[in-house]
Write a protein that holds these residues in place. Structure first.
Motif, PDB file in Angstrom:
ATOM      1  N   GLY A   1      -5.047  -3.747   1.845  1.00 16.99           N
ATOM      2  CA  GLY A   1      -5.742  -4.483   2.894  1.00 16.99           C
ATOM      3  C   GLY A   1      -5.357  -3.995   4.279  1.00 16.99           C
ATOM      4  O   GLY A   1      -4.601  -3.037   4.443  1.00 16.99           O
ATOM      5  N   TYR A   2      -5.867  -4.669   5.275  1.00 19.86           N
ATOM      6  CA  TYR A   2      -5.518  -4.367   6.658  1.00 19.86           C
ATOM      7  C   TYR A   2      -4.750  -5.523   7.310  1.00 19.86           C
ATOM      8  O   TYR A   2      -4.052  -5.337   8.293  1.00 19.86           O
ATOM      9  CB  TYR A   2      -6.779  -4.105   7.486  1.00 19.86           C
ATOM     10  CG  TYR A   2      -7.476  -2.804   7.180  1.00 19.86           C
ATOM     11  CD1 TYR A   2      -6.768  -1.617   7.071  1.00 19.86           C
ATOM     12  CD2 TYR A   2      -8.858  -2.767   7.024  1.00 19.86           C
ATOM     13  CE1 TYR A   2      -7.409  -0.417   6.810  1.00 19.86           C
ATOM     14  CE2 TYR A   2      -9.515  -1.560   6.768  1.00 19.86           C
ATOM     15  CZ  TYR A   2      -8.794  -0.404   6.660  1.00 19.86           C
ATOM     16  OH  TYR A   2      -9.431   0.776   6.411  1.00 19.86           O
ATOM     17  N   ALA A   3      -4.876  -6.720   6.772  1.00 19.39           N
ATOM     18  CA  ALA A   3      -4.347  -7.905   7.444  1.00 19.39           C
ATOM     19  C   ALA A   3      -2.827  -7.978   7.431  1.00 19.39           C
ATOM     20  O   ALA A   3      -2.237  -8.636   8.286  1.00 19.39           O
ATOM     21  CB  ALA A   3      -4.929  -9.161   6.797  1.00 19.39           C
TER      22      ALA A   3
ATOM     23  N   GLY B   1      -6.293   4.043   7.469  1.00 22.24           N
ATOM     24  CA  GLY B   1      -7.626   4.365   6.971  1.00 22.24           C
ATOM     25  C   GLY B   1      -7.896   4.032   5.529  1.00 22.24           C
ATOM     26  O   GLY B   1      -8.908   4.431   4.982  1.00 22.24           O
ATOM     27  N   ASN B   2      -7.012   3.288   4.866  1.00 18.68           N
ATOM     28  CA  ASN B   2      -7.245   3.015   3.449  1.00 18.68           C
ATOM     29  C   ASN B   2      -6.755   1.618   3.075  1.00 18.68           C
ATOM     30  O   ASN B   2      -5.563   1.416   2.879  1.00 18.68           O
ATOM     31  CB  ASN B   2      -6.531   4.059   2.585  1.00 18.68           C
ATOM     32  CG  ASN B   2      -6.944   3.984   1.133  1.00 18.68           C
ATOM     33  OD1 ASN B   2      -7.569   3.022   0.693  1.00 18.68           O
ATOM     34  ND2 ASN B   2      -6.577   4.986   0.370  1.00 18.68           N
TER      35      ASN B   2
ATOM     36  N   ARG C   1       5.538   0.931   2.337  1.00 22.66           N
ATOM     37  CA  ARG C   1       6.532  -0.147   2.473  1.00 22.66           C
ATOM     38  C   ARG C   1       5.849  -1.500   2.636  1.00 22.66           C
ATOM     39  O   ARG C   1       6.265  -2.498   2.033  1.00 22.66           O
ATOM     40  CB  ARG C   1       7.448   0.128   3.673  1.00 22.66           C
ATOM     41  CG  ARG C   1       8.426   1.258   3.451  1.00 22.66           C
ATOM     42  CD  ARG C   1       9.420   1.394   4.603  1.00 22.66           C
ATOM     43  NE  ARG C   1      10.055   2.696   4.528  1.00 22.66           N
ATOM     44  CZ  ARG C   1       9.709   3.761   5.249  1.00 22.66           C
ATOM     45  NH1 ARG C   1       8.717   3.663   6.132  1.00 22.66           N
ATOM     46  NH2 ARG C   1      10.341   4.905   5.103  1.00 22.66           N
ATOM     47  N   VAL C   2       4.794  -1.532   3.432  1.00 29.32           N
ATOM     48  CA  VAL C   2       4.034  -2.775   3.606  1.00 29.32           C
ATOM     49  C   VAL C   2       3.442  -3.203   2.268  1.00 29.32           C
ATOM     50  O   VAL C   2       3.484  -4.393   1.898  1.00 29.32           O
ATOM     51  CB  VAL C   2       2.928  -2.605   4.673  1.00 29.32           C
ATOM     52  CG1 VAL C   2       1.991  -3.811   4.684  1.00 29.32           C
ATOM     53  CG2 VAL C   2       3.547  -2.404   6.051  1.00 29.32           C
ATOM     54  N   GLN C   3       2.906  -2.251   1.528  1.00 26.90           N
ATOM     55  CA  GLN C   3       2.307  -2.561   0.230  1.00 26.90           C
ATOM     56  C   GLN C   3       3.359  -3.121  -0.725  1.00 26.90           C
ATOM     57  O   GLN C   3       3.103  -4.086  -1.457  1.00 26.90           O
ATOM     58  CB  GLN C   3       1.656  -1.308  -0.356  1.00 26.90           C
ATOM     59  CG  GLN C   3       0.824  -1.573  -1.597  1.00 26.90           C
ATOM     60  CD  GLN C   3       0.011  -0.355  -2.001  1.00 26.90           C
ATOM     61  OE1 GLN C   3       0.054   0.687  -1.339  1.00 26.90           O
ATOM     62  NE2 GLN C   3      -0.740  -0.469  -3.065  1.00 26.90           N
TER      63      GLN C   3
END
Length: 200
Positions: A150-152, A161-162, A185-187
């Protein structure tokens, strides 16, 4: 209070997907999860490996001494699958491991977990998104809940971009940059947080 258990299962031919896997694991650990990072077994013939200098170097110096097992999947609350793109899909090595999960699937032991995917390719339009979506198809069949990047989750992801999953375009065999590793890392942190909520 129990912590989420995350299994990062991946195939890497030259180390780029492994770097993303380690960054994802770092993010999950930072969110308080217990993490197993497991490559699947290499299955390519030696002559194919020998023909590619970077592939040979990775196989010869592989830092992992434990390969992925079905126990890792059963143990986990959240599963991250990673692979380089191979003609728009995951590498045969990862698919071969996935093909051994029928027994767990039949027993419902992979249902209601959380899954996410990540990838790398040598070109910008080499199948990053289709490879991620193809790995997600496995989760549909397992009954695993799919968690996109996601982007949030972090404003910096707008530049990656993905929204499907962390990815890296390895032009001229370059290793993942800070932006790609940051997305991983965010994922990983997001996977740990969602898995913790569901497991709790």
């Amino acid at each position: 209070m129990p912590v989420a258990r995350i299994a990062v299962v991946f195939y890497s031919a030259t180390g780029n997907v492994a770097a993303l896997a380690e960054a994802l694991a770092e993010g999950a650990r930072g969110a308080g999860a217990e993490v197993r990072v497991r490559p699947v077994a290499e299955r390519a013939p030696r002559e194919a490996i020998e023909a590619n200098r970077r592939w040979k170097a990775w196989v010869d110096d592989n830092p992992y001494d434990t390969v992925a097992s079905l126990d890792d999947l059963e143990w986990a609350d959240g599963i991250a699958l990673g692979s380089p793109t191979r003609f728009g899909g995951a590498a045969e090595q990862l698919k071969s491991f996935i093909d051994t999960t029928g027994g767990l699937w039949a027993q419902g032991k992979l249902a209601d977990k959380v899954g996410t995917a990540f990838t790398s390719a040598s070109t910008g339009h080499g199948g990053l998104e289709t490879t991620t979506v193809a790995m997600n198809m496995t989760f549909y069949h397992w009954g695993t809940l799919i968690m996109p990047l996601g982007y949030a989750a972090d404003p910096s992801l707008m530049s990656s971009g993905n929204p499907y999953g962390a990815s890296w375009v390895s032009r001229k065999s370059a290793a993942p940059d800070d932006e790609a590793l940051g997305a991983a890392r965010v994922q990983g942190a997001r996977l740990a947080q969602v898995a913790d909520k569901l497991a709790g």
